[in-house]
Scaffold this active site. Structure first.
Site, PDB file in Angstrom:
ATOM      1  CG  HIS A  97      -7.760  34.900  94.655  1.00  0.00           C
ATOM      2  ND1 HIS A  97      -8.846  34.019  94.856  1.00  0.00           N
ATOM      3  CD2 HIS A  97      -7.101  34.375  93.466  1.00  0.00           C
ATOM      4  CE1 HIS A  97      -8.978  33.115  94.018  1.00  0.00           C
ATOM      5  NE2 HIS A  97      -7.776  33.298  93.059  1.00  0.00           N
ATOM      6  CG  ASP A 127     -10.936  34.856  97.331  1.00  0.00           C
ATOM      7  OD1 ASP A 127     -10.774  35.736  97.072  1.00  0.00           O
ATOM      8  OD2 ASP A 127     -10.757  33.623  96.887  1.00  0.00           O
ATOM      9  N   GLY A 172      -7.047  29.515  86.724  1.00  0.00           N
ATOM     10  CA  GLY A 172      -7.865  30.265  85.606  1.00  0.00           C
ATOM     11  C   GLY A 172      -9.524  30.269  85.755  1.00  0.00           C
ATOM     12  CB  SER A 221      -9.684  32.040  90.469  1.00  0.00           C
ATOM     13  OG  SER A 221      -8.873  31.365  90.796  1.00  0.00           O
ATOM     14  N   GLY A 222     -12.925  32.694  90.786  1.00  0.00           N
ATOM     15  CA  GLY A 222     -13.880  34.072  90.668  1.00  0.00           C
ATOM     16  C   GLY A 222     -15.029  33.370  89.753  1.00  0.00           C
TER      17      GLY A 222
END
Length: 752
Positions: free
Chosen positions: A87, A139, A241, A243-244
């Site tokens: 995403h 994701d 922030g 994310s990932g």
């Protein structure tokens, strides 16, 4: 999913890491010699309780930049490959060009020196074919670097688990990132990498938590390939922030990436743990994408199988209850704080966390102006319930608008030492910005600032909230849009009986508004400004200040809405506007029907000597309109003794022996929602009315404050008929000719 939810997350609270890693005697199976370098951070002497990561602690952590700034996190899994979340790279269903992204390796602080930092261009971004939306799973993304990373002490890959790898629920793991430290609260300078300790939750336990309605009554269905980490009580999480970024667990002396930070419902909210993409189920997909790369990612076999294995016992579904807002009985507030400043009267505030007290700025205005001398906090004291002695004050923070904006008139005082909230005192709950206090909510008034005490010992000052539309339009501007549920209201309007019965308006008092949901009390609003005796009082909602309070205190108890019965579908959610106004507020506003209270707030009981009771209409703060025949007897030369009662309609029975001797007036509703007085009943009739329109000049000349609709505000006749005015009556020119003799204006001295 609601627009109020964060789909990417950041770290909310930080927990201590152990002083060193405990290495297992069982070594992982090596697939090739390069595997020896994965999952091994640099040795460090971390301090227990610290929040910042030491340099080299997580050498696989990656910062992904677009447009010159950090956007998402990632992890180095091989010299040429980075693992992140899909995403981060999908916008409006389209994969963004790889050329727009850069990968930063070896970063500790985004505001520190650039020594030993590697920056790599991205050659390709790969996402699973079945990825569409973050809440539908899959994701994850792979980024192929344009040039391989140079491995060394500060840059190393993380180990990846095989598809068969099992991590027991309850295991403590770590998430890292540079994201927000709380919702809408960015990581402050110098932007040092943060870490948070999270506990793995089993699928059944996590699904149980997400099956309970949460913010905006939402539930969520976990899908294969998702995992949860966090705590039912919340307060530790990833946030926007992060994310990932990686969720890593230690096994056999090495760290394995178990999950990828994906999404969550807010950050650190109770019963809403973070949702991660599980890495192990995607072993085959990752292997297929990186095929041919040398060296590739290190998928290691499990060092030691979980003893429980597939037979691992089912976790209990423990729903966490709010840790704030519990009072032994209404009126006894365990969060009540009394601030004592030498030379000043006591100031009343509220305990909002273990270390912070919220109070009105009006108590300290002479100390927070730009030209005031530095604060001497040494002599300040705070008294809390059930504490043996006073607390000292270590820090004082005023809202930036406190000196000129009543709605922002707040200060926070930090105690020198935190108090134990396991017993009294306790903190009050604060609402998130999207909190919606339902009309009809049961509320209480509590002391705030330097206001006087309640008029009688033990007075509970019970209140009930009116609808947001009615409250907003009473004090808002003509034609203004009413904030829908979920948007912070402009004002909260309670109607409370004790004050009305006491016959006073306490104009010099300041009060806070406490509202209860499922036994939990929220500090919903503050009233720290005079508004005369205009009813109902308007309180400034606290929702808009939640982010500021959270930012300063880093621990105040912001709590989700607990009651979600919004009534009939569509009610309160349709766009509404406000009707015309006088200088004293909107005219013709009838509050929505609630369990108790005045439904027609302009109706007056006109009591005349002899037991007669007439119906009157409040047309201005000091004037009531009534029918002449009800007040004056035919041939009478003197005006009888008259008493006017306001706010009693449909709420109090008439005194014994009294009866209403005039029929109700004719009221019609306009398209804008306000009500217009069209006529007063002719003596002896319930169908014929003296028209009000022709008397505009006389009423205006006498009163001066009455509000007449302009031509564009004509009454609205709903199709299909109703109990409102029929069209033929509205335009009926055959009504009896009215003269001032048919109407009587009473000058009323309205007391609080």
């Amino acid at each position: 999913m609601s627009q109020h939810l964060f789909l990417s997350l950041v770290i909310v609270a930080i927990s201590p890491l152990p002083g060193g890693f405990q290495h297992s005697d069982v070594s992982p199976t090596q697939e090739n010699p390069a595997d020896l370098d994965c999952g091994l951070p640099e040795p460090s002497s971390r301090i227990v309780g610290g929040s910042d990561v030491q340099p080299g602690s997580w050498p696989w952590q990656v910062s992904l930049h677009q447009g010159g700034g950090h956007i998402c996190g990632g992890s180095l899994i091989a010299p040429s490959w980075v693992l992140s979340a899909a995403h981060c790279f999908i916008r409006n269903g389209t994969l963004e060009p790889a050329a727009e992204w850069s990968v930063f390796l070896g970063v500790h602080s985004h505001d520190g020196p650039l020594d030993n930092i590697q920056v790599h261009a991205v050659a390709a971004i790969l996402v699973p074919d079945n990825y569409s939306r973050v809440e539908l799973g899959s994701d994850l993304a792979l980024l192929r670097l344009a040039s391989p990373a140079r491995l060394g002490p500060g840059v190393r890959p993380v180990c990846l688990p095989r598809a068969s790898h099992h991590f027991a629920h309850g295991k403590t793991c770590r998430a890292t990132g540079w994201g927000d430290v709380q919702e809408a609260d960015p990581l402050p300078l110098p932007w040092v990498l943060q870490e948070v300790e999270l506990r793995l939750l089993g699928e059944a336990a996590c699904q149980c938590l997400y099956s309970r309605p949460g913010p905006f009554n939402l539930t969520f269905q976990l899908l294969p390939g998702m995992l949860c980490a966090g705590y039912p009580e919340g307060r530790k999480d990833t946030c926007q922030g992060d994310s990932g970024g990686p969720l890593v667990c230690e096994d056999g002396g090495r760290w394995f990436q178990v999950g990828i930070t994906s999404f969550g419902f807010g950050c650190g909210r109770r019963n809403r743990p973070g949702v991660f993409t599980a890495v192990a189920p995607f072993e085959a997909w990752i292997q297929e994408q990186v095929m041919g790369s040398e060296p590739g990612p290190a998928f290691l076999s499990q060092a030691q199988k979980s003893q429980a294995g597939p037979q691992e016992p089912r976790e209990n579904c423990t729903i966490a209850l709010p840790e704030c807002g519990k009072a032994p009985r209404p009126g006894t507030w365990p969060w009540e704080a009394q601030v004592m400043v030498p030379g000043s009267r006591p100031c009343h505030g509220a305990l909002v966390s273990e270390s912070w007290v919220l109070a009105p700025a009006s108590c300290f205005l002479d100390r927070i102006t730009s030209d005031s001398p530095p604060l001497d906090l040494e002599a300040w004291r705070v008294f809390l319930p059930s504490r043996p002695g006073p607390e000292r004050v270590a820090h004082f923070v005023a809202h930036e608008n406190a000196s000129w904006d009543d709605a922002s008139g707040l200060v926070l005082l930090q105690l020198s030492a935190p108090v134990n909230l396991s017993a009294a005192p306790r903190a009050v709950c604060l609402p998130h910005p999207d909190h919606y206090f339902l009309p009809g909510s049961r509320c209480r008034l509590a002391r705030w600032g330097r206001g006087e005490p309640a008029p009688a010992p033990g007075a509970q000052l019970e209140a009930e909230l009116l609808s947001g539309w009615w409250c907003h339009c009473l004090y808002g501007r003509r034609g203004a849009s009413v904030p829908p549920p979920g948007d912070p209201p402009h004002a909260l309007c309670p109607t409370y009986r004790e004050e009305e019965e006491a016959g006073r308006c306490w104009n010099g008092s300041s009060w806070s508004l406490l509202c209860r949901e499922e036994g939990t009390w929220f500090l919903a609003g503050i009233r720290d400004f005079p508004s005369g005796c205009l009813r109902p009082r308007a309180f400034s909602p606290l929702q808009t200040h939640g982010p500021w309070i959270s930012h300063v205190t880093q621990g105040a108890y912001l709590e989700d809405q607990l009651i979600w019965d919004w009534g009939p579908e569509g009610d309160e959610t349709e766009t509404q506007t406000c009707p015309p106004h006088t200088e004293h507020g909107a005219c013709g506003l009838r509050p929505k029907a609630i369990a108790a209270g005045v439904l027609w707030p302009w109706l007056a009981e006109v009591h005349v000597t002899g037991g007669r009771v007439c119906t009157g209409i409040l047309v201005a703060p000091g004037w009531v309109l009534a029918a002449t025949h009800c007040i004056l007897r035919l041939g009478a030369t003197t005006v009888p003794y008259i008493e006017v009662y306001l706010g009693r309609s449909e709420a109090s029975p008439l005194p014994q022996g009294h009866q209403v001797t005039s029929a109700p007036p004719l009221l019609c509703q306009t398209e804008g929602g306000h009500w217009v007085l069209m006529g007063m009943a002719v003596r002896g009739s319930r169908e014929l009315f003296t028209a009000i329109g022709p008397e505009e000049a006389w009423i205006s000349q006498t009163v001066g404050e009455a509000h007449f609709l302009n031509p564009g505000g004509s009454p609205y006749w709903p199709p299909g008929g109703s109990d409102l005015c029929p069209p033929d009556l509205a335009g009926d020119s055959g009504s009896p000719k009215a003269t001032p003799l048919f109407l009587l204006l009473l000058a009323v001295l309205i007391q609080g």
